[in-house]
Design an enzyme around this catalytic site. Sequence first.
Site, PDB file in Angstrom:
ATOM      1  N   CYS A   3       0.832  -1.208   0.000  1.00 52.82           N
ATOM      2  CA  CYS A   3       0.000   0.000   0.000  1.00 52.82           C
ATOM      3  C   CYS A   3       0.867   1.260   0.000  1.00 52.82           C
ATOM      4  CB  CYS A   3      -0.940   0.086   1.189  1.00 52.82           C
ATOM      5  SG  CYS A   3      -2.160  -1.215   1.232  1.00 52.82           S
TER       6      CYS A   3
ATOM      7  N   LYS B  26       5.888  -4.734  -3.829  1.00 56.57           N
ATOM      8  CA  LYS B  26       7.342  -4.750  -3.681  1.00 56.57           C
ATOM      9  C   LYS B  26       7.774  -4.603  -2.228  1.00 56.57           C
ATOM     10  CE  LYS B  26      11.536  -3.321  -5.869  1.00 56.57           C
ATOM     11  NZ  LYS B  26      11.872  -4.681  -6.314  1.00 56.57           N
TER      12      LYS B  26
HETATM   13  O1  M6R Z   1      12.742  -5.339   0.332  1.00 60.81           O
HETATM   14  P1  M6R Z   1      13.196  -6.712   0.662  1.00 60.81           P
HETATM   15  O2  M6R Z   1      14.510  -7.074   0.096  1.00 60.81           O
HETATM   16  O3  M6R Z   1      13.163  -6.972   2.149  1.00 60.81           O
HETATM   17  O4  M6R Z   1      12.101  -7.666   0.011  1.00 60.81           O
HETATM   18  C1  M6R Z   1      12.127  -9.040   0.237  1.00 60.81           C
HETATM   19  C2  M6R Z   1      11.206  -9.773  -0.710  1.00 60.81           C
HETATM   20  O5  M6R Z   1       9.882  -9.359  -0.521  1.00 60.81           O
HETATM   21  C3  M6R Z   1      11.598  -9.555  -2.175  1.00 60.81           C
HETATM   22  O6  M6R Z   1      12.921  -9.888  -2.397  1.00 60.81           O
HETATM   23  C4  M6R Z   1      10.710 -10.413  -3.089  1.00 60.81           C
HETATM   24  O7  M6R Z   1      10.957 -11.764  -2.862  1.00 60.81           O
HETATM   25  C5  M6R Z   1      10.979 -10.046  -4.544  1.00 60.81           C
HETATM   26  N1  M6R Z   1       9.822  -9.418  -5.100  1.00 60.81           N
HETATM   27  C6  M6R Z   1      11.323 -11.207  -5.388  1.00 60.81           C
HETATM   28  O8  M6R Z   1      11.636 -10.807  -6.681  1.00 60.81           O
END
Ligand code: M6R
Length: 610
Positions: free
Chosen positions: A2, A605
């Site tokens: 969000c 994301k």
């Molecule tokens: O912002 P972050 O690195 O903590 O996010 C972790 C995951 O949500 C993120 O890497 C997710 O797995 C990706 N969208 C994969 O491509």
Amino acid sequence: MCGITGIVTQDRNDIGRLLVMCSRKLTYRGYDSVGVAAVHRGKVYLKKDVGTIDEVDARLGLSKMPGDRGIAQLRWATYGAPTQVNAQPHYGCTEEFYGAHNGNLHNYYEYRQELIETGHTVRSWNDGELCVHAVDKYYEQTGDMFEAVRLSTRDLKGAFAYAVGRADTQEIYAVKMGSSLVAGVAPTETIVSSDLPSILPLTNRVVYLDDGEMVVLRPDSVKVYRVEDGKELNRPVQVSNVDPHAAEKGGFPHFMLKEINEQPQVARDVMGLLHSNESEEWLRLIEDASHIYLVACGSSYNAGIVGTYYFNRLAGIPVTPAIGGQFIPMYARTLTEDSLCILVSQSGETKDILNVLKLVKREGLGKTLGVLNVIGSSLMFGADAYIPMGCGYEVSVPATKTYFSQTVIFADLAARLGARNGMLDQSEADRFVSALRDDLPRLTQETIDRTGILAKNLAPTLMGEHDLYCLGYGLTDGVAREGALKIKEICYNHCEGMYSSEFKHGPLSIVTDNYPVIFVTTTEDSWMVINHINEVACRGGRAIIVGEHEDSLTPYVKSKTDYLVVPKSEVLINPILDVIPLQLLSYFLSVDLGINPDLPRNLSKTLTVD
Ligand code: M6R
């Protein structure tokens, strides 16, 4: 998950246009539904619906809404299905109050019931609506918007941020209680948002907020207060040097392809950052720890697996990789004053990671080292020290360049630590670090150029495959998991990433004629991986190989298309390059399948919820 944006202007009348322009930059945070509440001549107009911001704008004309202030919200559904009624912003009991939130209210059901029993008209099943009602409730008691917003936070449990306003007051109020929030001061308007990219179209003069703080936007000022007692805080305006054009496609059809193509530059930039003066502190933190946990989620976790192998291989340093959400139940009681948690998060806002950060800080259980991309994120402010990934904004929901940067960071740190603790000859370490600095950018570019064509040709042959495996061995373990995650995430195909020697312990039974299994290998491990390929090939399975060209591997692929050949590099660089053809394969497959890889369904994301 969000994204909220609130804007107060000095007498402008195009609030819809401003809110849509700025909120569009938060699309990666949620695209289940979108809404705009605009105040025009003392009346609140609300339009919202299911879909992306562009779809809903085209349908409802959000950007044409007149007014001088307002709030927009892009939703990633948690509480309440992604429907029109659950879309945000919401009114309070009357159309006087308007507001929207980001985050989750843990006392949602009890509080909703309590509000209904005390006469509130709650229209949706979305927890964001309760934030507006809470303000409405306290306004009735105090008749003062500032106090009403401040007191409303006492009723709400969870991690969240919200922005609210009233038809007859020119201010917009926002609180940060565990979810990200940042404000901006532009020449003719003020703005508050869940994230910096939506501020940058208006200004680079930003005000960072902390949890437990409240911000009041007026047409020409942004003031910050402590929620607990309403005391005004002296918060300086900082100038952000983030490039506002970073969140544009720059001629590429998708952000994902643009970000894959930025990896050669990322290699240059991150190596520069890794050899800055701060790096001594990072190396010391690792050296001084009695036990190191590498905690991350999704792609960041996969990079952490690669990192764990590097720390072992180059520095003999034992590291325990842990999935963010699993860390507390699995390892919390093993933390001591000397432990180090390396918290890896692109966004620096992932709730599973911030939960670990909070625990370590609250209990005084050792130190934390953040590895993050978003400057100004909660992880950056909370960790004892942080390593920037140096990628610029990553907009596409699938992580690509940030995963890449993380693996470079771990490779470089491990080599330098190995030289310091004697596990690696200094000359060996220097040679490897020089290769990372001098050769990696060129090799990365070559890998993109060469494997881009190969991956594009391979993708159509996998169109009908809804189920496959991606296997790695040793240093390519995390790479295979990452390739599988990309295929799941943006192609909606089931693809399991696992350790190649584990495959025979059960999953091998799935293999029949032409069943596709992707093998990712370094030149050092190919002798072993050949055994695993044989186990699949002799049962009629289709081996697809990612790695350098090796004569010993070519007999195992049924067609040339099934060998994604990466350029020759030294073996410890292989895992950094091997991910690129997998990123490209998932990208082309996604596009061939008619999916927008930047915005895969159901995802966001930045996951700021448990
Ligand atoms: O912002 P972050 O690195 O903590 O996010 C972790 C995951 O949500 C993120 O890497 C997710 O797995 C990706 N969208 C994969 O491509």
